[in-house]
Design a protein around this motif. Structure first.
Motif, PDB file in Angstrom:
ATOM      1  N   ALA A   1     -69.823  -9.323 -88.039  1.00 24.83           N
ATOM      2  CA  ALA A   1     -68.624  -9.492 -88.844  1.00 24.83           C
ATOM      3  C   ALA A   1     -67.577 -10.282 -88.329  1.00 24.83           C
ATOM      4  O   ALA A   1     -67.232 -10.267 -87.195  1.00 24.83           O
ATOM      5  N   LEU A   2     -66.806 -10.783 -89.269  1.00 26.89           N
ATOM      6  CA  LEU A   2     -65.459 -11.473 -88.845  1.00 26.89           C
ATOM      7  C   LEU A   2     -64.348 -10.676 -89.728  1.00 26.89           C
ATOM      8  O   LEU A   2     -64.564 -10.680 -91.057  1.00 26.89           O
ATOM      9  N   VAL A   3     -63.299  -9.825 -89.284  1.00 31.58           N
ATOM     10  CA  VAL A   3     -62.277  -9.452 -89.992  1.00 31.58           C
ATOM     11  C   VAL A   3     -60.884 -10.348 -89.621  1.00 31.58           C
ATOM     12  O   VAL A   3     -60.500 -10.591 -88.677  1.00 31.58           O
ATOM     13  N   ALA A   4     -60.845 -11.370 -90.665  1.00 30.26           N
ATOM     14  CA  ALA A   4     -59.676 -12.259 -90.621  1.00 30.26           C
ATOM     15  C   ALA A   4     -58.278 -11.511 -90.885  1.00 30.26           C
ATOM     16  O   ALA A   4     -58.024 -11.111 -92.219  1.00 30.26           O
ATOM     17  N   GLY A   5     -57.309 -11.459 -90.067  1.00 33.29           N
ATOM     18  CA  GLY A   5     -56.275 -10.776 -90.242  1.00 33.29           C
ATOM     19  C   GLY A   5     -56.326  -9.336 -89.680  1.00 33.29           C
ATOM     20  O   GLY A   5     -56.088  -8.369 -90.804  1.00 33.29           O
ATOM     21  N   ALA A   6     -56.647  -9.129 -88.428  1.00 33.38           N
ATOM     22  CA  ALA A   6     -57.096  -7.690 -87.981  1.00 33.38           C
ATOM     23  C   ALA A   6     -56.188  -7.435 -87.080  1.00 33.38           C
ATOM     24  O   ALA A   6     -56.219  -6.378 -86.287  1.00 33.38           O
ATOM     25  N   THR A   7     -54.916  -7.856 -87.069  1.00 34.06           N
ATOM     26  CA  THR A   7     -53.796  -7.382 -86.057  1.00 34.06           C
ATOM     27  C   THR A   7     -53.507  -5.944 -86.184  1.00 34.06           C
ATOM     28  O   THR A   7     -53.264  -5.231 -85.286  1.00 34.06           O
ATOM     29  N   ARG A   8     -53.051  -5.467 -87.401  1.00 27.36           N
ATOM     30  CA  ARG A   8     -52.630  -4.172 -87.630  1.00 27.36           C
ATOM     31  C   ARG A   8     -53.134  -3.796 -89.095  1.00 27.36           C
ATOM     32  O   ARG A   8     -53.905  -4.512 -89.764  1.00 27.36           O
ATOM     33  N   GLY A   9     -52.668  -2.615 -89.371  1.00 28.42           N
ATOM     34  CA  GLY A   9     -52.699  -2.200 -90.949  1.00 28.42           C
ATOM     35  C   GLY A   9     -54.299  -2.080 -91.168  1.00 28.42           C
ATOM     36  O   GLY A   9     -55.139  -1.503 -90.541  1.00 28.42           O
TER      37      GLY A   9
ATOM     38  N   ASP B   1     -72.702 -11.987 -90.956  1.00 30.85           N
ATOM     39  CA  ASP B   1     -73.201 -11.277 -92.212  1.00 30.85           C
ATOM     40  C   ASP B   1     -71.902 -10.699 -92.927  1.00 30.85           C
ATOM     41  O   ASP B   1     -72.315 -10.336 -94.222  1.00 30.85           O
ATOM     42  N   ILE B   2     -70.896 -10.572 -92.592  1.00 34.79           N
ATOM     43  CA  ILE B   2     -69.790  -9.824 -93.293  1.00 34.79           C
ATOM     44  C   ILE B   2     -68.678 -10.602 -93.022  1.00 34.79           C
ATOM     45  O   ILE B   2     -67.993 -10.621 -91.904  1.00 34.79           O
ATOM     46  N   LEU B   3     -67.821 -11.108 -94.075  1.00 38.11           N
ATOM     47  CA  LEU B   3     -66.555 -11.754 -93.922  1.00 38.11           C
ATOM     48  C   LEU B   3     -65.552 -10.833 -94.666  1.00 38.11           C
ATOM     49  O   LEU B   3     -65.781 -10.615 -95.572  1.00 38.11           O
ATOM     50  N   VAL B   4     -64.548 -10.192 -93.814  1.00 34.77           N
ATOM     51  CA  VAL B   4     -63.565  -9.504 -94.542  1.00 34.77           C
ATOM     52  C   VAL B   4     -62.365 -10.569 -94.239  1.00 34.77           C
ATOM     53  O   VAL B   4     -61.764 -10.694 -93.299  1.00 34.77           O
ATOM     54  N   ASN B   5     -61.679 -10.923 -95.641  1.00 35.94           N
ATOM     55  CA  ASN B   5     -60.480 -11.703 -95.817  1.00 35.94           C
ATOM     56  C   ASN B   5     -59.378 -10.821 -96.032  1.00 35.94           C
ATOM     57  O   ASN B   5     -58.832 -10.546 -97.035  1.00 35.94           O
ATOM     58  N   ASP B   6     -58.729 -10.361 -94.849  1.00 32.86           N
ATOM     59  CA  ASP B   6     -57.536  -9.459 -94.889  1.00 32.86           C
ATOM     60  C   ASP B   6     -56.351 -10.210 -94.555  1.00 32.86           C
ATOM     61  O   ASP B   6     -55.202  -9.707 -94.073  1.00 32.86           O
ATOM     62  N   LEU B   7     -56.181 -11.427 -94.879  1.00 33.39           N
ATOM     63  CA  LEU B   7     -54.929 -12.418 -94.264  1.00 33.39           C
ATOM     64  C   LEU B   7     -53.897 -12.166 -95.200  1.00 33.39           C
ATOM     65  O   LEU B   7     -53.837 -12.112 -96.683  1.00 33.39           O
TER      66      LEU B   7
END
Length: 319
Positions: free
Chosen positions: A21-29, A108-114
């Motif tokens: 997985a890639l969680v883009a924007g995973a610093t906080r929240g 497999d998993i891309l989470v775009n939380d930017l």
């Protein structure tokens, strides 16, 4: 001497074991919570963001870093890998994708939380007409909330479609239904409506690859930044209700994260969610997940009924 015994983890406990997985924007929240819960389900999670132990982003917070997020992922049972990345820098994003390709061979998993634009909202955006909003601030909101998502998707999707079941998650504020209402300012409205359309469009494109694209939203999120704004902590968050009555329906970042982790492990997710938008409250109902306090808050229904609909109702009625 009594020997301590441990119950071994099963595939039911770690349904995402072996997944990348890639969680883009995973610093906080929400991003941090999403990364940790994917890790708790067994995934290897690349976590990105602009705030590191050596450098802070324009958000100006130094109390949360991507290195800490990666450590939390690993502590939860997954494998956390921190990669400092500004997702508006195409070359940095290319390098990130190339690294994942080299180390894992697929995604497999891309989470775009930017995002990272909350500091521009109070005083600069909310309460102002579009022509009263400083243009530089408005355009920055679109860069942070739209352009970064498009860059990341465009460069990561060729790797994502190598998966046997690619999952693309767009994290935003609001659903297709709730965002029929104007979101107070044109720049914010555009920034938070665009990810819903991105998920819809990518759902069309990923369908032939057996993939799923979905937009998700938390309710009234008790992020670190929001708690700081109200001058409360996670333990004392209810004290903020006096300042903002709708905060009574607030939820922790864990609630959305548990819902998305359940979605990621759902073999029927494409049929259920592809091209759609959903909320933490709906995911909670569908998958039976709960927030840290055991409740299942539906913030969007509460706000729609009581704020816009004028109905009498307490937040507890929507948990």
């Amino acid at each position: 001497m009594n020997k301590e015994t441990h119950t071994p983890l099963t595939t039911q406990d770690t349904p995402l074991a072996g997944r990348i997985a890639l969680v883009a924007g995973a610093t906080r929240g929400a991003g941090r919570a999403l990364a940790v819960e994917l890790g708790r389900s067994g995934a290897t999670v690349y976590v990105t963001g602009r705030t590191t132990r050596e450098r802070a982003s324009e958000v100006g917070r130094t109390s949360e870093t991507i290195e800490e997020t990666a450590e939390l992922v690993t502590a939860a049972g997954g494998t956390g890998i921190a990669v400092p990345t500004d997702h508006l820098d195409e070359e940095r994003v290319r390098a990130l994708v190339e690294r994942i390709d080299h180390e894992q061979g697929r995604l497999d998993i891309l989470v775009n939380d930017l995002w990272g634009g909350d500091h521009l909202l109070i005083g600069s955006v909310f309460g102002k007409k579009s022509w009263e909003t400083p243009l530089a601030d408005g355009l920055r909101i679109l860069e942070l909330g739209v352009r970064s998502h498009v860059i990341t998707a465009a460069l990561a999707l060729p790797l994502l479609i190598r998966s046997d079941a690619p999952l693309h998650v767009e994290v935003t504020d609001g659903t297709a239904v709730s965002n029929r209402r104007y979101r107070e300012n044109i720049y914010y409205d555009l920034a938070k409506s665009a990810p819903i359309r991105i998920a819809y469009g990518l759902g069309e494109e990923l369908a032939s690859y057996g993939g799923t694209a979905v937009a998700v939203t938390p309710g009234f999120l008790r992020s670190e930044q929001m708690l700081t704004h109200f001058g409360v902590t996670e333990e004392s968050w209810r004290d903020a209700i006096a300042q903002e009555p709708t905060f009574a329906i607030a939820e922790s970042p864990l609630f959305l994260a548990r819902g998305v982790a359940a979605l990621a492990a759902d073999p029927d997710r494409a049929e259920r969610w592809n091209g759609k938008s959903t909320s933490s409250g709906e995911l909670g109902r569908v998958y039976g997940v709960r927030d840290a306090d055991g409740s299942c808050p539906d913030a969007w229904a509460f706000i729609e009924d009581t704020v816009y609909g004028g109905k009498e109702g307490a937040a507890e009625d929507y948990r």
